[in-house]
Motif scaffolding. Structure first.
Motif: not given
Length: 176
Positions: A58-62, A67-72, A83-85, A96-98
């Motif tokens: 889950e930390m990998g997704h987060f 890193k890609l600048g998305l809010t989660c 889960a990561v929302r 794809l990267a996430i």
């Protein structure tokens, strides 16, 4: 009771591990049995690796989303799992990267655990507990590694399916 079980699986699993650990240690101290101590070591190590794998997944997704600048944010899925929302829609290459970062984060923990096991001394002059610890680290890491690889299968609700959809979107936009 069914709803409680669905939403509190991790807590129930942790309680079962603690009960097993406590029972194993208590019975080992009373009887002096190496079997109970070895069983306790296996339970604690395998469950610890499994929990570390889920957290690193889950930390990998987060971390990739951040890193890609998305809010989660961290949340629970509809099944009660961590889960990561992601609050905004990523473009296909970001998605794809996430989706691949989760299983890769879990596999990284498994590889580190196997590396630690291979660096630990084993056999010969060491007590049986060292051999049991060595074996249980490898077994736990292999089981969790297989689960991470299984997560990459392109089946509904798995990271592999989401990654495949993102990859096909990338390919479709490049062909146009």
């Amino acid at each position: 009771m069914k709803k409680f079980y669905r939403t509190h699986k991790i807590q129930l699993l942790a309680a079962a591990v603690l009960i097993e650990f406590g029972y194993g240690v208590a019975s080992s101290w009373q009887k002096g049995s190496q079997y109970e101590i070895a069983l306790t070591i296996v339970w604690v190590v395998v469950i610890s690796i499994a929990i570390a794998t889920v957290i690193s997944h889950e930390m990998g997704h987060f971390l990739m989303a951040k890193k890609l600048g998305l809010t989660c944010r961290f949340t629970r899925s509809e099944r009660g799992n961590p889960a990561v929302r992601i609050e905004e829609d990523p473009i296909p290459s970001q998605a794809l990267a996430i989706f691949l970062a989760g299983p890769l984060g879990g596999l990284a923990i498994d590889i580190v655990a196997i590396g630690i096991a291979l660096l630990c001394p084993n056999g010969g002059q060491f007590p049986v507990y060292v051999t049991v610890l060595h074996t249980s680290i490898i077994e736990g890491a292999v089981i969790c590694g297989i689960a991470n690889l299984f997560n990459l299968i392109p089946v509904k609700r798995m990271d592999g399916a989401h990654a495949l959809v993102a990859w096909r979107s990338i390919k479709a936009t490049r062909c146009v």
